[in-house]
Structure formats: structure tokens, C-alpha cells
Scaffold this motif. Structure first.
Motif, PDB file in Angstrom:
ATOM      1  N   GLU A 139      11.448  23.988  60.837  1.00  0.00           N
ATOM      2  CA  GLU A 139      10.118  24.577  60.677  1.00  0.00           C
ATOM      3  C   GLU A 139       9.810  24.856  59.207  1.00  0.00           C
ATOM      4  OE1 GLU A 139      10.264  27.974  63.232  1.00  0.00           O
ATOM      5  OE2 GLU A 139      10.146  26.783  65.072  1.00  0.00           O
ATOM      6  N   ALA A 140      10.827  25.215  58.421  1.00  0.00           N
ATOM      7  CA  ALA A 140      10.624  25.432  56.986  1.00  0.00           C
ATOM      8  C   ALA A 140      10.200  24.139  56.303  1.00  0.00           C
ATOM      9  CB  ALA A 140      11.895  25.984  56.344  1.00  0.00           C
ATOM     10  N   VAL A 141      10.823  23.027  56.677  1.00  0.00           N
ATOM     11  CA  VAL A 141      10.449  21.725  56.107  1.00  0.00           C
ATOM     12  C   VAL A 141       9.028  21.355  56.510  1.00  0.00           C
ATOM     13  CG1 VAL A 141      10.949  19.251  56.129  1.00  0.00           C
ATOM     14  CG2 VAL A 141      12.822  20.899  55.949  1.00  0.00           C
ATOM     15  N   GLN A 142       8.677  21.593  57.750  1.00  0.00           N
ATOM     16  CA  GLN A 142       7.317  21.280  58.204  1.00  0.00           C
ATOM     17  C   GLN A 142       6.274  22.086  57.432  1.00  0.00           C
ATOM     18  OE1 GLN A 142       8.423  21.807  62.538  1.00  0.00           O
ATOM     19  NE2 GLN A 142       7.069  20.041  62.750  1.00  0.00           N
TER      20      GLN A 142
ATOM     21  N   TYR B 185       6.716  23.311  54.391  1.00  0.00           N
ATOM     22  CA  TYR B 185       6.799  22.928  52.983  1.00  0.00           C
ATOM     23  C   TYR B 185       6.132  21.577  52.733  1.00  0.00           C
ATOM     24  CZ  TYR B 185       9.064  21.705  48.522  1.00  0.00           C
ATOM     25  OH  TYR B 185       9.324  21.330  47.219  1.00  0.00           O
ATOM     26  N   THR B 186       6.275  20.653  53.689  1.00  0.00           N
ATOM     27  CA  THR B 186       5.720  19.302  53.539  1.00  0.00           C
ATOM     28  C   THR B 186       4.763  19.030  54.694  1.00  0.00           C
ATOM     29  OG1 THR B 186       7.825  18.609  52.583  1.00  0.00           O
ATOM     30  CG2 THR B 186       6.278  16.866  53.177  1.00  0.00           C
ATOM     31  N   PRO B 187       3.495  19.366  54.523  1.00  0.00           N
ATOM     32  CA  PRO B 187       2.524  19.123  55.606  1.00  0.00           C
ATOM     33  C   PRO B 187       2.541  17.661  56.046  1.00  0.00           C
ATOM     34  CG  PRO B 187       1.540  20.445  53.865  1.00  0.00           C
ATOM     35  CD  PRO B 187       2.874  19.978  53.349  1.00  0.00           C
ATOM     36  N   GLY B 188       2.447  17.460  57.344  1.00  0.00           N
ATOM     37  CA  GLY B 188       2.486  16.105  57.886  1.00  0.00           C
ATOM     38  C   GLY B 188       3.845  15.709  58.394  1.00  0.00           C
ATOM     39  N   THR B 189       4.877  16.517  58.088  1.00  0.00           N
ATOM     40  CA  THR B 189       6.207  16.232  58.612  1.00  0.00           C
ATOM     41  C   THR B 189       6.206  16.453  60.125  1.00  0.00           C
ATOM     42  OG1 THR B 189       7.269  16.928  56.553  1.00  0.00           O
ATOM     43  CG2 THR B 189       8.646  16.843  58.526  1.00  0.00           C
ATOM     44  N   ARG B 190       6.666  15.469  60.853  1.00  0.00           N
ATOM     45  CA  ARG B 190       6.695  15.567  62.311  1.00  0.00           C
ATOM     46  C   ARG B 190       8.106  15.828  62.799  1.00  0.00           C
ATOM     47  NH1 ARG B 190       3.724  10.612  65.124  1.00  0.00           N
ATOM     48  NH2 ARG B 190       4.254  11.946  66.905  1.00  0.00           N
ATOM     49  N   ALA B 191       8.219  16.748  63.747  1.00  0.00           N
ATOM     50  CA  ALA B 191       9.523  17.000  64.363  1.00  0.00           C
ATOM     51  C   ALA B 191       9.919  15.782  65.185  1.00  0.00           C
ATOM     52  CB  ALA B 191       9.461  18.234  65.247  1.00  0.00           C
ATOM     53  N   PRO B 192      11.154  15.313  65.084  1.00  0.00           N
ATOM     54  CA  PRO B 192      11.571  14.134  65.848  1.00  0.00           C
ATOM     55  C   PRO B 192      11.512  14.334  67.359  1.00  0.00           C
ATOM     56  CG  PRO B 192      13.057  14.504  64.007  1.00  0.00           C
ATOM     57  CD  PRO B 192      12.185  15.717  64.106  1.00  0.00           C
TER      58      PRO B 192
ATOM     59  N   ALA C 141      12.646  23.437  50.642  1.00  0.00           N
ATOM     60  CA  ALA C 141      11.826  24.145  51.626  1.00  0.00           C
ATOM     61  C   ALA C 141      12.302  25.580  51.811  1.00  0.00           C
ATOM     62  CB  ALA C 141      11.856  23.409  52.964  1.00  0.00           C
ATOM     63  N   GLU C 142      13.611  25.768  51.873  1.00  0.00           N
ATOM     64  CA  GLU C 142      14.149  27.122  51.993  1.00  0.00           C
ATOM     65  C   GLU C 142      13.870  27.919  50.713  1.00  0.00           C
ATOM     66  OE1 GLU C 142      15.355  28.501  54.576  1.00  0.00           O
ATOM     67  OE2 GLU C 142      16.232  26.977  55.890  1.00  0.00           O
ATOM     68  N   ARG C 143      13.970  27.273  49.569  1.00  0.00           N
ATOM     69  CA  ARG C 143      13.704  27.959  48.311  1.00  0.00           C
ATOM     70  C   ARG C 143      12.265  28.443  48.243  1.00  0.00           C
ATOM     71  NH1 ARG C 143      14.428  25.056  42.471  1.00  0.00           N
ATOM     72  NH2 ARG C 143      12.790  23.755  43.372  1.00  0.00           N
ATOM     73  N   ALA C 144      11.343  27.669  48.816  1.00  0.00           N
ATOM     74  CA  ALA C 144       9.932  28.048  48.794  1.00  0.00           C
ATOM     75  C   ALA C 144       9.643  29.282  49.647  1.00  0.00           C
ATOM     76  CB  ALA C 144       9.071  26.873  49.281  1.00  0.00           C
ATOM     77  N   LEU C 145      10.550  29.634  50.547  1.00  0.00           N
ATOM     78  CA  LEU C 145      10.332  30.801  51.394  1.00  0.00           C
ATOM     79  C   LEU C 145      10.514  32.105  50.635  1.00  0.00           C
ATOM     80  CD1 LEU C 145      12.177  29.702  54.673  1.00  0.00           C
ATOM     81  CD2 LEU C 145       9.707  29.745  54.242  1.00  0.00           C
ATOM     82  N   GLY C 146      11.150  32.053  49.479  1.00  0.00           N
ATOM     83  CA  GLY C 146      11.353  33.266  48.700  1.00  0.00           C
ATOM     84  C   GLY C 146      12.806  33.446  48.331  1.00  0.00           C
TER      85      GLY C 146
END
Length: 486
Positions: free
Chosen positions: A275-278, A280-287, A353-358
């Protein structure tokens, strides 16, 4: 009235000016900069934890210039911080705040000097970027079987110096297993040439292994001969959702049993990381269509066409067996190379993505492979209970017993204060638990500045004394990357 401190400052300034003038003559206009704007991007580590100062950035063009510069530094007593792509995770390539050190950048030394298809090896200067080596090997029908998220900036010298790992260690090992030979400039400016690889060489110590993972504290790696592997004839990538890390471990063992010699990657990540990657990068789809407690990314690789043709059917059998044993709740097989790359991109984007969370305390730890599920199961709730408001997240290389154990801070107004206070205590607790489980506080990112004190606190005294003795013997004046590792 005389001012002793003023006299020292004047003498130091004169010495610096003399040293810089000699370094400029040695390296030429492309080889030395003191411009603050040019230096600024290289004074802060990738994670943004450390910002230092330096007298200059030296950028030699070849090994001879490195050797001459090191001799010059030794004569003037100038400490050296070797630096590659500045993408390290432990602050090992960042100077201290004193401004006494110089950064020795290897980025200009970026030639692949030999690529031998018969020997399946490549000899590279230290500044060669990992992705460039990948592309060069691919053109010759070969590959360098080590990759990581920072492949576009990480350099060969940095990878050797930190004994980097990555997502293919399960099958091919870390840099220790892939380095056939090294060239390094030692603290006195002498050149240690061990580039020629021999399968059997019993002439005493394996000095290249002493240098691998030493983080530039024993010698400056200027080149390396690396083992290449045959190009991939085909691969099949799977994504599976599972209820627990114990089930993921059982799935790993199942894949190893059913696809002996073909399992190249087995990565795990929790739903939180996906969910953090999704985000961070809009448009990322969960497999997969539904969320799962844990996700496993699995890659089978074949080096010949016949085996490659059987990989999709083998992947289906692995997943079918896993379903029968209730190890997974859902799974999918990448239908194209593009889909496979998108699955891997999710894994490679977790760190930013995790780094962007804070703010978070990131730990690169390992425990015995068979203990990892139980360790995570015990450590995560313990940390979250002891530090209310935090979130503990683990992801990474389950097959190697190496996970990245991040403890995300609660909402804080001052990141630096939290990291220096609660964050430091959290890291000490994580490391204590890791050691109690028979593990290591550094699996693949090195020690650097970040873990130096913890290494001293937790290491076996005999091990630490031996490391310090080697450092003293090879760098008696302590000028090579001082204050790092030991």
C-alpha cells in the motif's frame, strides 16, 4: 597577547592551501573541486541522516592518480573518504562535519576494461555503474547476477567495499561470491594488484576478501574482476498472497524442492509495504485483487531454452501444490515480461515509498534463515507495544534470512530529536533482539557511521580486537575513511 588557537588555525589554513595546490597540479582541472555548489550533493548521505563538510572532492582519472593522491594525503595528514554513487544506507561515504577530510570520488574511473566471454568475467574500474555493467554483459550474451533498487547509481567499487547483496543472493551469493579479483590502493599509496583470478591459489591470506566489505577503511578499491553468468533464456515470475510469514517460508522450501537450481528470487513484503508503494507511485496496481497479510514474489530462471519452456508449467505446479497445502490464498503468474517487471518494480520501490511516509529507524538485519518467521512474529508486536504509535514493517530476502526491519515513527514535529531519542533506543532494542536470536545487525548495507557504535557494543571482543588490529596494521595513521566501521 598571543592566541594559540589562532596560530593553529592559520597553520592549518596554510597547510590546506598547500595541499590543495599540490592536489590540483596532480589531478588537473577535472580532478579537483572546492566549489561549494558542486560539492553539496555529495556531502549528504542517501537517507539524509548525515551532512558533512570536506576540503575538496578529488576525482582521479586512473589508479596511478589515486595512488599519487593517497601518497599526497599521507604526507599532509589529510583523511580520505572514498565515495562511489553515494547510495549507501549507513553513512559510510559521508564526511564528518569538521571539514578536514577530502572526498575521493571514483566516478571518473568508469571503464569496463575487459569482458571475457570465454572466462565469463568482466574487469571494471571502481566507478562503473551497476546498470552499465548489466547492459554490457547482456550485449555479450552474459549477465552480472546481482541487482538492487539503486542499480542506476551504485558503483562497482561501492558494491565491493560494502559486500552488497540484492535480490539474487539466494542463487548467486553476495559480492564476496562474485568478486574474482580486486585492485586497491593502500594507505601508503602502494597498489595491491589482485585482479587476475585463479580458481586455486593457496599463497596465504585471501587479501581480496579482507578488502571486500571493509568500506574503504583498509584500502581504496579501484577495480575488480567479477564473475558473470550465462544470459537468461527465460524466466517466470509469480506473486502469491499468504496468511503468515511461516507459510511464506514453507512456500520457499516447496519452490526449492520442486525447482532445484532454478529458484533465483524469493522476496516477501507485508500488505503495508504494498500500500505504501501504491501511494508513492500512483497507477501502481496490486498483482492480486484482495489484500493479504504477506505477499511473496518468486522468480524461476533458466539458462537454456528447453528448461525455460517448462518454467510456466513448473510454476503452475508449484502454486497448485501450495494451494493444496493451504500455504497461499491467491496467486498469479506474470503473463508477460512487462508484467514481471512491474511486479519487481513494486519490490524495488519499497524503500523510497517507506521513506516518504516520514521518519523511521531502518534496520538491515539477518537471523538464521529458519528462524526468521518466528523472529518477526515475536519482534514486531514487542516493538509496537513498547513504543506506542510506531509501526514495525519487515520486508526483503526471506531466502537469505535477511529482512529490512523498519520502525516507522508516530507523527512527530522534530525528526532529528525523535531519531536521536526514541529512535536510537528503538534501534538498540532491535539490535539486542537480533543478537539474542543469533543474528547480525548488518546483513548487506554495511556499518558506516550508522552502526559503528552498535557494532562496538554488541560484537565479540575478540572479533572487534582482530578487526582493529588489521586496521592499525594496514592504516596506521587512520587516514582511510576514519570513524567508519571500526
Amino acid at each position: 597577547m598571543n592566541c594559540p588557537s589562532c596560530g593553529v588555525a592559520i597553520a592549518d589554513a596554510v597547510m590546506t592551501e598547500t595541499f590543495l595546490a599540490e592536489a590540483a597540479r596532480l589531478l588537473g582541472p577535472k580532478g579537483l573541486t572546492t566549489d561549494p555548489d558542486d560539492m553539496a550533493p555529495w556531502l549528504t548521505d542517501w537517507r539524509g541522516r548525515y551532512t558533512g563538510a570536506a576540503r575538496a572532492i578529488a576525482s582521479p582519472a586512473n589508479t596511478a592518480e589515486v595512488a599519487a593522491l593517497v601518497k599526497l594525503c599521507a604526507r599532509h595528514g589529510v583523511p580520505i573518504v572514498p565515495q562511489g554513487g553515494n547510495s549507501g544506507m549507513s553513512g559510510g561515504a559521508t564526511p564528518f562535519e569538521s571539514g578536514r577530510e577530502i572526498i575521493l570520488s571514483l566516478r571518473r574511473m568508469n571503464r569496463i576494461t575487459a569482458l571475457d566471454t570465454a572466462a565469463r568475467s568482466a574487469t571494471c574500474e571502481a566507478g562503473v555503474i551497476l546498470q552499465v555493467l548489466h547492459e554490457a554483459a547482456e550485449k555479450e550474451g552474459l549477465r552480472f547476477p546481482l541487482t538492487l533498487g539503486g542499480k542506476g547509481s551504485a558503483t562497482i567499487g561501492g558494491l565491493v567495499s560494502t559486500n552488497a547483496g540484492g535480490t539474487q543472493v539466494l542463487r548467486h551469493g553476495s559480492m564476496r561470491a562474485l568478486v574474482l579479483g580486486v585492485e586497491a590502493v593502500m594507505a601508503d599509496g602502494s597498489v595491491l594488484d589482485l585482479l587476475t583470478p585463479l580458481k586455486k591459489d593457496n599463497r596465504g591470506f585471501d587479501l581480496k576478501q579482507v578488502l571486500i566489505g571493509s568500506e574503504g577503511t583498509l584500502g581504496i578499491v579501484t577495480a575488480a574482476t567479477l564473475r558473470l553468468a550465462p544470459a537468461i533464456a527465460g524466466r517466470t515470475v509469480m506473486w502469491a498472497g499468504t496468511a503468515s510469514l511461516h507459510d511464506a517460508r514453507s512456500l520457499l522450501l516447496l519452490a526449492e524442492d520442486m525447482a532445484p537450481g532454478l529458484l533465483e528470487g524469493f522476496e516477501v513484503l507485508p500488505q503495508h509495504s504494498l500500500e505504501a508503494v501504491q501511494a508513492y507511485t500512483p497507477g501502481t496496481r496490486a498483482p492480486l485483487t484482495e489484500p493479504h497479510a504477506w505477499h511473496a514474489l518468486i522468480e524461476l530462471v533458466a539458462g537454456d531454452e528447453d528448461t525455460a519452456a517448462r518454467l510456466p508449467e513448473l510454476a503452475e505446479r508449484i502454486l497448485a501444490t501450495a494451494f493444496e497445502r493451504d500455504l497461499i490464498a491467491d496467486a498469479t503468474i506474470a503473463a508477460s515480461e512487462d508484467q514481471a517487471e512491474r511486479m519487481w518494480l513494486i519490490r524495488e520501490t519499497i524503500s523510497p515509498a517507506e521513506r516518504a511516509l516520514g521518519p523511521a529507524m531502518q534496520h538491515d538485519i539477518s537471523v538464521p534463515v529458519e528462524k526468521m518467521p518466528a523472529f518477526v512474529e515475536a519482534a514486531v508486536p514487542r516493538l509496537e507495544a513498547d513504543w506506542p504509535g510506531t509501526r514495525a514493517v519487515c520486508f526483503g530476502h526471506l531466502g537469505d534470512g535477511n529482512v529490512h526491519f523498519h520502525v516507522i515513527a508516530p507523527p512527530v514535529s522534530d525528526r532529528a530529536s525523535w531519531e536521536a531519542g526514541d529512535g536510537k533506543a528503538i534501534s538498540a532494542q532491535v539490535h539486542d533482539m537480533v543478537v539474542a536470536w543469533g543474528g547480525s545487525i548488518s546483513a548487506e548495507h554495511g556499518i558506516g557511521r550508522l552502526k559503528r557504535d552498535e557494532l562496538a557494543r554488541l560484537s565479540d571482543p575478540t572479533v572487534l580486537a582482530t578487526m582493529r588490529a588489521i586496521k592499525q596494521a594496514l592504516d596506521p595513521d587512520g587516514l582511510l575513511n576514519p570513524g567508519k566501521l571500526v
